[in-house]
Design an enzyme around this catalytic site. Structure first.
Site: not given
Ligand SMILES: NC(=O)c1ccc[n+]([C@@H]2O[C@H](COP(=O)([O-])OP(=O)(O)OC[C@H]3O[C@@H](n4cnc5c(N)ncnc54)[C@H](OP(=O)(O)O)[C@@H]3O)[C@@H](O)[C@H]2O)c1
Length: 182
Positions: A22, A29
């Site tokens: 984050l 929060e």
């Molecule tokens: N501010 C907030 O409220 C909040 C909330 C959540 C996350 N975050 C932040 O967001 C970042 C992470 O998010 P991100 O978008 O980079 O990644 P993410 O969505 O957490 O992870 C992406 C991975 O999830 C899998 N995936 C996604 N959609 C899929 C689907 N439909 N079916 C199967 N697998 C699926 C795949 O994994 P594989 O590569 O293993 O196939 C993909 O590489 C971090 O920095 C975190 O701290 C912030």
């Protein structure tokens, strides 16, 4: 079929994350996130949290899986990483929701990120609400919240969601609820 809700904290430039973490550290929060995603009416049930693989591994090792909730991790390659036995790894959102529909013990389904998971979930027919924390500052980010479809409208906060602007660590933020207009 159970409805699904999203919960997210977003800064002014639409960012939600940086380098797997984050962009901010807001303890109150995070407590709100925990309270909302744990809340059940029936004490014999619990909620499910569905997240992408990077969000799951972004949670500090000592704090995952998120306690008191069924953690479902989306990954297209469930064997690439090892997960504890109480975590369910699914290859698609559809598969995760089918697993939940089979179970009697899940009350609410929360989508907790990241970008692509939010995007797919907010366009799903099953999506009911987006609980969005507006963080009133610009942060450097590499991960962003998708554009909210115009079918969602801001509604009045309910008793569980404070109205007032919150202040923590010199940062201002506000809780909002978007609901899909049918
Ligand atoms: N501010 C907030 O409220 C909040 C909330 C959540 C996350 N975050 C932040 O967001 C970042 C992470 O998010 P991100 O978008 O980079 O990644 P993410 O969505 O957490 O992870 C992406 C991975 O999830 C899998 N995936 C996604 N959609 C899929 C689907 N439909 N079916 C199967 N697998 C699926 C795949 O994994 P594989 O590569 O293993 O196939 C993909 O590489 C971090 O920095 C975190 O701290 C912030």
């Amino acid at each position: 079929m159970k409805k699904i809700n999203l919960i997210v904290a977003v800064c002014e430039n639409g960012g939600i994350g940086i380098k797997g973490d984050l962009p901010w550290m807001l303890k109150k929060e995070l407590k709100y996130f925990s309270r909302m995603t744990k809340k059940v009416k029936n004490p014999s049930k619990r909620n499910a949290v569905i997240m992408g693989r990077k969000t799951y591994f972004g949670v500090p090792e000592t704090k995952r899986p998120l306690p008191g909730r069924l953690n479902i991790v989306l990954t297209r390659n469930p064997n690439a990483h090892s997960y504890p036995s109480n975590v369910v790894a699914c290859c698609s959102l559809q598969e995760a929701l089918s697993e939940i529909d089979k179970s009697e013990e899940i009350e609410n389904v929360w989508i907790v990120g990241g970008s692509a998971v939010y995007e797919e979930a907010m366009h799903s027919d099953r999506c009911h609400r987006i609980y969005l924390t507006e963080i009133k500052k610009i942060f450097e980010c590499d991960t962003f919240f998708p554009v909210i479809p115009s079918t969602f409208k801001v509604i009045e906060n309910d008793d569980d969601v404070p109205y007032e602007v919150q202040e923590e660590e010199g940062l201002m933020y506000q809780y909002k609820i978007y609901e899909k207009v049918e």
